[in-house]
Write an enzyme that holds these catalytic residues in place. Sequence first.
Site, mmCIF file in Angstrom:
data_model
loop_
_atom_site.group_PDB
_atom_site.id
_atom_site.type_symbol
_atom_site.label_atom_id
_atom_site.label_comp_id
_atom_site.label_asym_id
_atom_site.label_seq_id
_atom_site.Cartn_x
_atom_site.Cartn_y
_atom_site.Cartn_z
ATOM 1 N N GLU A 502 7.278 -9.337 -22.655
ATOM 2 C CA GLU A 502 7.684 -7.924 -22.508
ATOM 3 C C GLU A 502 8.807 -7.760 -21.482
ATOM 4 O O GLU A 502 8.750 -6.914 -20.597
ATOM 5 C CB GLU A 502 6.478 -7.044 -22.153
HETATM 6 C C1 FAD Z 1 2.669 -16.307 -24.927
HETATM 7 C C2 FAD Z 1 3.758 -15.443 -25.471
HETATM 8 C C3 FAD Z 1 3.441 -14.337 -26.234
HETATM 9 C C4 FAD Z 1 4.449 -13.568 -26.809
HETATM 10 N N1 FAD Z 1 4.131 -12.549 -27.662
HETATM 11 C C5 FAD Z 1 5.132 -11.948 -28.375
HETATM 12 C C6 FAD Z 1 4.840 -11.030 -29.420
HETATM 13 O O1 FAD Z 1 3.682 -10.728 -29.697
HETATM 14 N N2 FAD Z 1 5.872 -10.492 -30.113
HETATM 15 C C7 FAD Z 1 7.163 -10.796 -29.843
HETATM 16 O O2 FAD Z 1 8.049 -10.297 -30.518
HETATM 17 N N3 FAD Z 1 7.486 -11.649 -28.835
HETATM 18 C C8 FAD Z 1 6.503 -12.244 -28.114
HETATM 19 N N4 FAD Z 1 6.814 -13.134 -27.111
HETATM 20 C C9 FAD Z 1 8.207 -13.387 -26.804
HETATM 21 C C10 FAD Z 1 8.640 -12.931 -25.414
HETATM 22 O O3 FAD Z 1 8.852 -11.550 -25.407
HETATM 23 C C11 FAD Z 1 9.879 -13.751 -25.080
HETATM 24 O O4 FAD Z 1 9.399 -15.025 -24.724
HETATM 25 C C12 FAD Z 1 10.701 -13.156 -23.998
HETATM 26 O O5 FAD Z 1 11.382 -12.050 -24.504
HETATM 27 C C13 FAD Z 1 11.724 -14.130 -23.428
HETATM 28 O O6 FAD Z 1 12.427 -14.808 -24.430
HETATM 29 P P1 FAD Z 1 12.568 -16.402 -24.373
HETATM 30 O O7 FAD Z 1 11.215 -16.968 -24.145
HETATM 31 O O8 FAD Z 1 13.301 -16.828 -25.561
HETATM 32 O O9 FAD Z 1 13.403 -16.692 -23.041
HETATM 33 P P2 FAD Z 1 14.982 -16.621 -22.898
HETATM 34 O O10 FAD Z 1 15.518 -15.387 -23.502
HETATM 35 O O11 FAD Z 1 15.551 -17.920 -23.325
HETATM 36 O O12 FAD Z 1 15.141 -16.481 -21.317
HETATM 37 C C14 FAD Z 1 15.025 -17.605 -20.453
HETATM 38 C C15 FAD Z 1 15.248 -17.129 -19.021
HETATM 39 O O13 FAD Z 1 16.554 -16.548 -18.902
HETATM 40 C C16 FAD Z 1 16.458 -15.287 -18.271
HETATM 41 N N5 FAD Z 1 17.537 -14.435 -18.777
HETATM 42 C C17 FAD Z 1 17.901 -14.185 -20.052
HETATM 43 N N6 FAD Z 1 18.951 -13.340 -20.077
HETATM 44 C C18 FAD Z 1 19.242 -13.042 -18.795
HETATM 45 C C19 FAD Z 1 20.215 -12.215 -18.160
HETATM 46 N N7 FAD Z 1 21.105 -11.501 -18.826
HETATM 47 N N8 FAD Z 1 20.214 -12.157 -16.809
HETATM 48 C C20 FAD Z 1 19.318 -12.868 -16.080
HETATM 49 N N9 FAD Z 1 18.385 -13.655 -16.635
HETATM 50 C C21 FAD Z 1 18.346 -13.737 -17.957
HETATM 51 C C22 FAD Z 1 15.076 -14.779 -18.644
HETATM 52 O O14 FAD Z 1 14.642 -13.833 -17.688
HETATM 53 C C23 FAD Z 1 14.276 -16.048 -18.604
HETATM 54 O O15 FAD Z 1 13.878 -16.277 -17.273
HETATM 55 C C24 FAD Z 1 5.802 -13.887 -26.538
HETATM 56 C C25 FAD Z 1 6.101 -14.977 -25.726
HETATM 57 C C26 FAD Z 1 5.111 -15.769 -25.211
HETATM 58 C C27 FAD Z 1 5.490 -16.958 -24.384
#
Ligand code: FAD
Length: 840
Positions: A502
């Site tokens: 989230e």
């Molecule tokens: C256990 C779990 C349950 C989940 N459940 C759902 C669900 O039910 N439905 C759904 O749709 N999604 C779900 N998600 C997805 C979750 O919302 C995403 O994991 C989250 O949005 C982050 O995306 P990512 O993991 O690809 O990280 P990335 O987008 O790759 O980010 C990696 C890091 O980079 C940082 N970052 C990225 N952009 C920036 C920026 N511009 N400035 C500074 N920092 C930045 C982030 O803060 C993070 O620390 C779930 C994820 C997990 C792990």
Amino acid sequence: MLTALWLIAVVIGAVALAYVNAAALVWTAGIAVALGIAWMAHLLPPWLALILTATFVLLGLALNVPALRRKLVSEGILAGYRKVLPPMSPTEREAIEAGTVWWDGELFSGKPDWRKLLALPRPTLTAEEQGFVDNEVDALCAMITEWETTNIYGDLPREVWQFIKDNGFLGLCIPKEFGGKGFSAYAHSRIITKLSTHSSVLSVSVMVPNSLGPAELLMHYGTDEQKRYYLPRLATGLEIPCFALTGPTAGSDAASIPDYGVVCWGEHGGKRTLGMKLTWDKRYITLGPIATLLGLAFRAYDPEHLLGDREDLGITCALIPTSHPGVEIGRRHMPLSAVFQNGPNSGKDVFIPLDWVIGGTPMIGRGWRMLMECLAAGRGISLPSSSIGLTKLVARTVGAYARIRKQFKVPIGKFEGIEEPLTRIAGNLYLMDATGMLTAAAVDLGEKPAVLSGIAKLHITERAREVVNDGMDITGGKGICMGPSNFIGAAYMQMPVSITVEGANILTRSLIVFGQGAIRCHPYVLKEIAATQEADHETAIAAFDDAFFAHVRFTLSNAARALVMGLTGSHFVGVRVDVAPETRRYYQQITRFSAALALLADVAMATLGGTLKRREKLSARLGDVLSLLYLCSATLKRFEAEGRQAADAPLMHWAIWDALFKAQNALEGVISNFPNRIVASIVGWLIFPLGRPLVVPADDLGHRVARLLLAPSATRDRLTAGMFLGRSADSGVGLIERALEATLAAEPIEAKIAAAVKDARIDGKLPVGEGVDTLVERAVAAGVIDAAEAAILREARELTERVVRVDDFAQDLGRSEMRPVSAATGTTGAPPTIIHRAAA
Ligand SMILES: Cc1cc2nc3c(=O)[nH]c(=O)nc-3n(C[C@H](O)[C@H](O)[C@H](O)COP(=O)(O)OP(=O)(O)OC[C@H]3O[C@@H](n4cnc5c(N)ncnc54)[C@H](O)[C@@H]3O)c2cc1C
């Protein structure tokens, strides 16, 4: 001499007018009076008086006559604004505009009206909600242990799922008319908190259907038919929902989802139907593997113009039964060994009718706005509540452990080194719970607090991580070795999940809190931006002119207020509402920092313009100030709402002191890293004219806070209120509670023995191989203690040993033996696989 006095009076007058945010005409009158005095008393050389008067007349005319002001001043500035404003994509605009502004607007005003905050009613549970929390939630918790669920079943057992469905856990927020519980956001938060004090698998499984997902979207945007069909099915667990936004290439940048739907004619239910062919690839979707109803976000396209002129229709949300041909779903991820259901799903050219779009055809392309609006409320409830639950668990168990566990013959909680993390655990929990309560109260008042819910999610989960880490340090090896008796290891492993979902925390801190906050909460910036986008020239200039000049006065006012409050230590700031006397200074200091934040934000936006978006370190620190002021407000509100509990005061003082010190550091961090050093010096002087006023919370205060966790008390009960304490005094939290009581009962008896050894009434030297029992026997024999006291000592030792002991397993880590019968459920541990899709 007279001229110098006149000059001083002019400066004081100007600061006073700025301080009270005087209207332009009052400024004009003030300057006219000052110039009049200068003329009459011959205070200035005539040529200088003439220049000043002429300038005043010209500027006075230009600024006070609206038509002239707009033509001569505002038009040019508006053109400049249009050039420097960073381009904003529609998805960015929708994210920024989502939700409502609430107490965050007051904190950004430089002059928060404390009466508004303190007038808010304290959130309470109805009798029905309280009954649910006390009965159904307890009964659910008692059905499982986290260890068995995670390590034996790999899922919640079938009967637990059934209990969840039968008792309405999946429809907590669905209105009663649709068969749901119709509970408040506050009740939802208390339920999730209690569940997560026992099992995060339970809390996640219950939380997700009640957060951003099909039910929430349907309630706000669904067609009547969709609501009538799906909401009762969701409320009773006939449908298990999930919501899929994230995919392999679109994580934090969720609006960039490549998943698409192409509008076309197809075959559905044996009829030619207008619909869409969907292709998607999602991952990380919670409850996905067992979902029967898939909420899907994708981008809709209409290349054949079957719906209208536009081809790219935008992000769209649809509901798809997972039994629909072509939906690939069911495989699982393993999120840090947690066993809540989570996994990928995909589909290729899957045809769905248009009426599966949430809200039907009119809502095609409105998906991003829908998600942002719903996220605004949900984000402030679910993850904060579950993190508060974990923190309560840590505070209660680790505090007790620190009293039970002795090293160097002293309970470890009495070492100053351990006091520090104990203080952070207790102080953070007081503040986190306060913030959770205030945010839930806002949602129940009908707010969709976009910025505050981001703040709540970010700071509560971040502090929970700090608390869990502190708890791990205090428990040492006991926390590290996993097993049924480890009460903190699972929380430690699962904490990163809340940090990531989230809105991952770094992104939320760097981009969302201030990026959205500065624009949404600022009284004028959004109006100025709106004016730059206004097509009609005259309307644009009129709107811009109003906003811009109000903005200038606002900035001047905050500069004057920051300076005056800095010079006077904010001692004269009026709070204008009855507050606990010992908290009055905090209200004054927050007001001072609020003015400083507003000033600094304006200066940052004015000097950095569009580049501020990329200066994430500055933006994050500005967001920290706003966040910390919100956390402080919530803490003060809690202290008042709970009747100014004197025994809890150390918690409140530590939490506010710590947060205000951090806010000061964040302000300092912005000023010292501001690229324009001249501007930085001026702003630094305005905000901290006498240096930085705050220091770290005192050690003595920390000592008083830490002690609150080391023994049972009404304060400890209030701090950890709403926990599931277990139904057995022989395991889990129940055992730790018993061991704590026994330890406390034993301490004075041990002191008697120690004194007798010191006075040589008994021999304290024990032969090799002899234990404390021998000493106790000697004490009884010497009449130092009686038999009943000896029994108390023995019980304390036995319970302490059981708490301190760690689990061990056979060579294969016990896999061959891990099939115990669950005491609570009577199940035999045969791991249920994917039973739910079939069941539903
Ligand atoms: C256990 C779990 C349950 C989940 N459940 C759902 C669900 O039910 N439905 C759904 O749709 N999604 C779900 N998600 C997805 C979750 O919302 C995403 O994991 C989250 O949005 C982050 O995306 P990512 O993991 O690809 O990280 P990335 O987008 O790759 O980010 C990696 C890091 O980079 C940082 N970052 C990225 N952009 C920036 C920026 N511009 N400035 C500074 N920092 C930045 C982030 O803060 C993070 O620390 C779930 C994820 C997990 C792990």
